[in-house]
Design a protein around this motif. Structure first.
Motif, short mmCIF file in Angstrom:
data_model
loop_
_atom_site.label_atom_id
_atom_site.label_comp_id
_atom_site.label_asym_id
_atom_site.label_seq_id
_atom_site.Cartn_x
_atom_site.Cartn_y
_atom_site.Cartn_z
N MET A 9 -3.46 13.45 10.48
CA MET A 9 -2.59 12.31 10.19
C MET A 9 -2.39 12.20 8.68
O MET A 9 -3.21 12.66 7.89
CB MET A 9 -3.20 11.02 10.74
N ILE A 10 -1.30 11.59 8.30
CA ILE A 10 -0.94 11.40 6.89
C ILE A 10 -1.35 10.00 6.46
O ILE A 10 -1.06 9.02 7.16
CB ILE A 10 0.58 11.58 6.70
N SER A 11 -2.03 9.89 5.34
CA SER A 11 -2.47 8.60 4.81
C SER A 11 -1.39 8.01 3.90
O SER A 11 -0.94 8.67 2.97
CB SER A 11 -3.77 8.78 4.03
N ILE A 12 -0.99 6.78 4.20
CA ILE A 12 0.00 6.07 3.39
C ILE A 12 -0.70 4.87 2.74
O ILE A 12 -1.32 4.06 3.43
CB ILE A 12 1.19 5.56 4.22
N ALA A 13 -0.61 4.78 1.43
CA ALA A 13 -1.36 3.77 0.69
C ALA A 13 -0.77 2.37 0.87
O ALA A 13 0.43 2.20 1.11
CB ALA A 13 -1.38 4.13 -0.79
N LYS A 14 -1.63 1.37 0.74
CA LYS A 14 -1.19 -0.01 0.69
C LYS A 14 -0.21 -0.18 -0.47
O LYS A 14 -0.36 0.42 -1.54
CB LYS A 14 -2.41 -0.92 0.47
N GLY A 15 0.83 -1.02 -0.27
CA GLY A 15 1.75 -1.22 -1.37
C GLY A 15 3.00 -1.97 -1.00
O GLY A 15 3.18 -2.42 0.14
N SER A 16 3.87 -2.12 -1.99
CA SER A 16 5.19 -2.71 -1.82
C SER A 16 6.20 -1.59 -1.64
O SER A 16 6.25 -0.66 -2.46
CB SER A 16 5.57 -3.55 -3.04
N TYR A 17 6.99 -1.69 -0.59
CA TYR A 17 7.95 -0.63 -0.27
C TYR A 17 9.30 -1.24 0.08
O TYR A 17 9.37 -2.31 0.71
CB TYR A 17 7.46 0.20 0.91
N ILE A 48 15.27 -4.81 1.76
CA ILE A 48 14.24 -5.77 1.35
C ILE A 48 12.99 -5.02 0.91
O ILE A 48 12.87 -3.81 1.10
CB ILE A 48 13.88 -6.74 2.51
N THR A 49 12.07 -5.76 0.33
CA THR A 49 10.75 -5.23 -0.02
C THR A 49 9.73 -5.75 0.98
O THR A 49 9.71 -6.95 1.28
CB THR A 49 10.35 -5.63 -1.44
N VAL A 50 8.92 -4.85 1.50
CA VAL A 50 7.85 -5.26 2.42
C VAL A 50 6.50 -4.92 1.82
O VAL A 50 6.38 -3.96 1.05
CB VAL A 50 7.98 -4.58 3.81
N GLU A 51 5.52 -5.72 2.15
CA GLU A 51 4.14 -5.47 1.74
C GLU A 51 3.39 -4.90 2.94
O GLU A 51 3.26 -5.57 3.96
CB GLU A 51 3.48 -6.77 1.27
N LEU A 52 2.91 -3.67 2.81
CA LEU A 52 2.23 -3.02 3.92
C LEU A 52 0.79 -2.68 3.55
O LEU A 52 0.53 -2.18 2.45
CB LEU A 52 2.95 -1.72 4.30
N PRO A 53 -0.14 -2.94 4.45
CA PRO A 53 -1.50 -2.43 4.25
C PRO A 53 -1.51 -0.92 4.44
O PRO A 53 -0.54 -0.34 4.98
CB PRO A 53 -2.30 -3.14 5.34
N ALA A 54 -2.58 -0.28 4.04
CA ALA A 54 -2.69 1.17 4.22
C ALA A 54 -2.65 1.51 5.71
O ALA A 54 -3.13 0.76 6.56
CB ALA A 54 -3.99 1.67 3.60
N PHE A 55 -2.05 2.65 6.03
CA PHE A 55 -2.01 3.11 7.42
C PHE A 55 -1.93 4.63 7.45
O PHE A 55 -1.70 5.29 6.44
CB PHE A 55 -0.81 2.49 8.16
N TYR A 56 -2.16 5.17 8.63
CA TYR A 56 -2.01 6.60 8.87
C TYR A 56 -0.87 6.81 9.86
O TYR A 56 -0.62 5.97 10.73
CB TYR A 56 -3.27 7.19 9.48
N GLY A 89 10.95 11.09 22.23
CA GLY A 89 9.51 11.31 22.16
C GLY A 89 8.84 10.25 21.29
O GLY A 89 9.33 9.13 21.20
N PHE A 90 7.76 10.60 20.60
CA PHE A 90 7.07 9.62 19.76
C PHE A 90 6.05 10.32 18.88
O PHE A 90 5.64 11.46 19.13
CB PHE A 90 6.37 8.56 20.61
N ARG A 91 5.63 9.62 17.81
CA ARG A 91 4.44 9.98 17.04
C ARG A 91 3.59 8.72 16.90
O ARG A 91 4.09 7.61 17.05
CB ARG A 91 4.80 10.58 15.68
N CYS A 92 2.33 8.89 16.61
CA CYS A 92 1.40 7.77 16.58
C CYS A 92 1.05 7.37 15.14
O CYS A 92 1.25 8.13 14.19
CB CYS A 92 0.11 8.11 17.31
N ALA A 93 0.50 6.18 15.02
CA ALA A 93 -0.02 5.67 13.75
C ALA A 93 -1.38 5.02 14.03
O ALA A 93 -1.79 4.88 15.18
CB ALA A 93 0.95 4.65 13.16
N LYS A 94 -2.06 4.63 12.99
CA LYS A 94 -3.25 3.80 13.12
C LYS A 94 -3.52 3.10 11.79
O LYS A 94 -2.96 3.49 10.75
CB LYS A 94 -4.47 4.61 13.57
N ASN A 95 -4.34 2.10 11.83
CA ASN A 95 -4.64 1.33 10.62
C ASN A 95 -5.40 2.18 9.61
O ASN A 95 -6.20 3.04 9.97
CB ASN A 95 -5.46 0.09 10.96
N GLY A 96 -5.16 1.90 8.31
CA GLY A 96 -5.83 2.62 7.26
C GLY A 96 -7.26 2.14 7.04
O GLY A 96 -7.70 1.16 7.59
#
Length: 285
Positions: free
Chosen positions: A1-9, A28-36, A278-285
């Motif tokens: 899985m790919i790690s995406i850092a917490k941040g403003s996007y 818009i700008t969103v604030e996201l916690p880290a996730f995979y 189809g689909f791909r999965c994610a999970k919390n960082g």
């Protein structure tokens, strides 16, 4: 899985390339916690392992039929299949499911590294729970698709073709009658075809549509009010409301479906399945 850092996007677009009712903007700008997020869509091999471990039966298998694009059907199959109203190039085909994406005469035997298709959102949720993951929200999906850039169209740049090179799997030719296959594929491509984006995510544009966690076409501002955990808690139930799908597929063409862009949005009913979804999965960082 790919790690995406917490941040403003930034998500969404102020460009008017899409369909107004899809609510692609304003940006818009969103604030996201880290996730995979998975580097690739879930493959036939991975889904087969899930089914073998759990004896899971997909929605398409329960219904006994699913949706297939006409291009992959012979005339005999078309004659005994139901044509979809207002979408005459789609047929409901008996025996179409994840093991037989274009009906009983088709097989995944030589496509174990291709994305699994003919899976409903319910099926995607079942796999995600088994794998200890979840589906990504649209905001997470879009941030991952950008690969750390500010691009709104394609992960590789603003122009679809670069020096005559194709970077994704969509339709070339006279849609929906003739596909020239200039990108190398008439159907799905293996999940690690083409170069990954700068995060390392493969084929988030084209190949197959990807189920997301949230309902379809909600305001982009909702992603600043509701966390992925809250969406996951509230929307695991089996129902047939419209849910978000992203990325476009090998059946997208500029004359009809302009949604093979990072910022493009779309939706489908949660129990639906087709040979380009189809689909791909994610999970919390």
């Amino acid at each position: 899985m790919i790690s995406i850092a917490k941040g403003s996007y930034k998500i969404g677009t102020d460009a008017k390339e899409g369909f107004e009712f899809d609510q692609e903007g304003p940006q818009i700008t969103v604030e996201l916690p880290a996730f995979y997020i998975d580097a690739t869509t879930v493959t036939n091999q991975e889904f087969q392992e899930f089914v073998q471990d759990t004896n899971y039966v997909t929605d398409a298998e329960k219904f006994g039929s699913s949706f297939v694009f006409h291009y992959f059907l012979d005339e005999e199959t078309k004659q005994i299949s139901k044509k979809i109203n207002q979408l005459s190039w789609w047929f409901e085909v008996a025996g179409a499911n994840w093991k037989h994406p274009a009906g009983p005469n088709s097989s995944i035997r030589e496509k174990m590294d291709h994305p699994v298709v003919q899976v409903s959102r319910n099926d995607a949720i079942a796999f995600s729970n088994w794998a200890g993951k979840r589906l990504p929200t649209e905001a997470e999906w879009e941030v991952a698709a950008k690969g750390g850039t500010d691009r709104e169209r394609y992960p590789w740049g603003e122009d679809f073709l670069q020096n005559g090179t194709y970077h994704c799997n969509i339709w070339q030719g006279d849609f929906p009658l003739e596909n020239e296959g200039l990108d190398g594929y008439m159907d799905t491509a293996p999940v690690q075809t083409y170069e990954p984006n700068l995060y390392g995510c493969y084929q988030m544009i084209g190949n197959v549509w990807e189920w997301c966690l949230n309902p379809a076409r909600i305001s982009l501002n909702e992603f600043n009010h509701y966390s992925a955990n809250r969406f996951w808690k509230n929307f695991q139930r089996k129902d047939d409301q419209m849910y978000a799908i992203r990325g476009g597929s090998f059946l997208c063409h500029q004359s009809y479906c302009k949604r093979y862009r990072i910022a493009a949005r779309n939706g489908n009913s949660g129990m639906s399945a087709s040979n380009n979804l189809g689909f791909r999965c994610a999970k919390n960082g």
